[in-house]
Design an enzyme around this catalytic site. Structure first.
Site, PDB file in Angstrom:
ATOM      1  N   GLU A  14     -12.504  -4.514   8.748  1.00  0.00           N
ATOM      2  CA  GLU A  14     -12.163  -6.106   9.178  1.00  0.00           C
ATOM      3  C   GLU A  14     -12.188  -5.863  10.887  1.00  0.00           C
ATOM      4  OE1 GLU A  14      -8.566  -9.029   7.968  1.00  0.00           O
ATOM      5  OE2 GLU A  14      -8.080  -7.493   9.444  1.00  0.00           O
ATOM      6  N   ASP A  69      -9.704  -4.454   4.381  1.00  0.00           N
ATOM      7  CA  ASP A  69      -9.124  -4.416   5.566  1.00  0.00           C
ATOM      8  C   ASP A  69      -8.375  -3.095   5.966  1.00  0.00           C
ATOM      9  OD1 ASP A  69      -7.045  -4.836   4.055  1.00  0.00           O
ATOM     10  OD2 ASP A  69      -6.272  -6.304   5.314  1.00  0.00           O
ATOM     11  N   ARG A 110      -0.040  -3.320  -4.992  1.00  0.00           N
ATOM     12  CA  ARG A 110       0.938  -3.803  -5.618  1.00  0.00           C
ATOM     13  C   ARG A 110       1.228  -5.182  -5.516  1.00  0.00           C
ATOM     14  NH1 ARG A 110       3.595   0.559  -3.307  1.00  0.00           N
ATOM     15  NH2 ARG A 110       3.638   2.805  -4.846  1.00  0.00           N
ATOM     16  N   ARG A 165      -7.079  -0.201  14.289  1.00  0.00           N
ATOM     17  CA  ARG A 165      -5.803   0.321  13.484  1.00  0.00           C
ATOM     18  C   ARG A 165      -6.472   0.875  12.056  1.00  0.00           C
ATOM     19  NH1 ARG A 165      -6.748  -2.286   9.582  1.00  0.00           N
ATOM     20  NH2 ARG A 165      -6.192  -4.480   9.106  1.00  0.00           N
ATOM     21  N   ALA A 198       0.093 -13.872  18.681  1.00  0.00           N
ATOM     22  CA  ALA A 198       0.262 -13.104  17.441  1.00  0.00           C
ATOM     23  C   ALA A 198       1.076 -11.922  17.363  1.00  0.00           C
ATOM     24  CB  ALA A 198      -1.411 -12.644  16.870  1.00  0.00           C
ATOM     25  N   LYS A 200      -5.221   1.571   8.421  1.00  0.00           N
ATOM     26  CA  LYS A 200      -3.956   1.212   7.261  1.00  0.00           C
ATOM     27  C   LYS A 200      -3.468   2.802   6.738  1.00  0.00           C
ATOM     28  CE  LYS A 200      -4.359  -3.393   5.350  1.00  0.00           C
ATOM     29  NZ  LYS A 200      -2.829  -3.942   5.851  1.00  0.00           N
ATOM     30  N   SER A 258       0.810   2.040   3.062  1.00  0.00           N
ATOM     31  CA  SER A 258       0.476   0.281   3.377  1.00  0.00           C
ATOM     32  C   SER A 258      -0.779  -0.149   2.313  1.00  0.00           C
ATOM     33  CB  SER A 258      -0.147   0.103   4.680  1.00  0.00           C
ATOM     34  OG  SER A 258      -0.352  -1.181   4.851  1.00  0.00           O
ATOM     35  N   ARG A 287     -13.709 -15.999   7.833  1.00  0.00           N
ATOM     36  CA  ARG A 287     -12.710 -16.589   7.758  1.00  0.00           C
ATOM     37  C   ARG A 287     -12.244 -17.051   9.017  1.00  0.00           C
ATOM     38  NH1 ARG A 287     -10.923 -12.575   3.932  1.00  0.00           N
ATOM     39  NH2 ARG A 287      -9.586 -11.521   5.421  1.00  0.00           N
ATOM     40  N   LYS A 303      -0.240  -3.042  -0.522  1.00  0.00           N
ATOM     41  CA  LYS A 303      -1.052  -4.095  -0.806  1.00  0.00           C
ATOM     42  C   LYS A 303      -1.604  -4.310  -2.324  1.00  0.00           C
ATOM     43  CE  LYS A 303      -4.655  -6.945   1.293  1.00  0.00           C
ATOM     44  NZ  LYS A 303      -5.604  -7.058   2.546  1.00  0.00           N
TER      45      LYS A 303
END
Length: 220
Positions: A133, A66, A49, A37, A145, A39, A43, A99, A47
């Site tokens: 990412e 990402d 903001r 995907r 998910a 963004k 979008s 992560r 993010k």
């Protein structure tokens, strides 16, 4: 945005090469499927903001890592580390951050391994190092998910407490399923040796997958 799209194409090409190579050199392929995907600009700005980043291109490039995303879904928990090492070990991929939401699962039950990597994208007049990412997870983790995302979208984040509780229970069930499937996978690998393969009248003892809880539990 075009540079991020090219970076996704580069990562997917690498994963498809690994996938095809596994098909030829191994008994099974750990990579079930791949999603990607990009963004939208809206979008990305939202993010910025939310995170209080500066609203300029340099800040976005430095902070929003990402924008380009690739998800790799695999069969078993042990495949996650295998795929991670194969990708990070490639010479032109640089690991920027990692992560582990599998060892350290999020409070809502979310599990996945997130890698932020940088990959060179060769343009017509320059070479850009672009962050991507990469999320690596099992089928059960991905199923959970996907459901969680749909529920949060439907309720615009204000999910009723009873649904949150059910989501947590579903996350536990997904974890147990992954653990049982991993144990079964290892058991099958063990019995694949000619000397340990069961005969026609011998059945595998699956109670090992259930912590030897007895025949009632093992028959479920």
């Amino acid at each position: 945005m075009l540079g991020y799209k090219f970076a996704i194409d580069e990562i997917i090409t690498k994963i498809n090469i690994l996938r095809e190579d596994f098909n030829h050199t191994n008994e099974y392929n750990p990579i079930e499927h791949i999603n990607s995907r990009l963004k939208s600009p809206e979008s990305v700005l939202e993010k910025c903001r939310r995170k209080n980043y500066r609203m300029d291109l340099a800040s976005i490039r430095d902070n929003v890592l990402d924008i380009a995303g690739v998800r790799v879904v695999c069969s078993f928990i042990s495949d996650i580390a295998k795929i991670r090492d194969m990708l990070v070990g490639q010479q032109d991929i640089t690991l920027l951050a990692e992560r582990d939401y599998i060892t350290n699962r999020k409070p809502n039950g979310y599990q996945s391994l997130h890698l932020i990597v940088s990959i060179p994208v060769f343009r017509s007049n320059r070479t850009d190092n672009v962050p991507v990412e990469i999320q690596i997870r099992t089928i059960a983790m991905d199923f959970w998910a996907s459901l969680e995302h749909k529920i949060y979208y439907k309720y615009r984040g204000a999910v009723p407490p009873n649904l949150l509780s059910e989501l947590t229970n579903a996350a536990e069930a997904a974890t147990h399923l992954d653990e049982k499937m991993e144990a079964l996978h290892r058991l099958v690998d063990h019995t694949s040796d000619p000397g340990s393969r069961p005969g026609p009248t011998t059945s595998l003892d699956l109670s090992a997958l259930y912590g030897n809880k007895g025949t009632d539990d093992a028959s479920r």
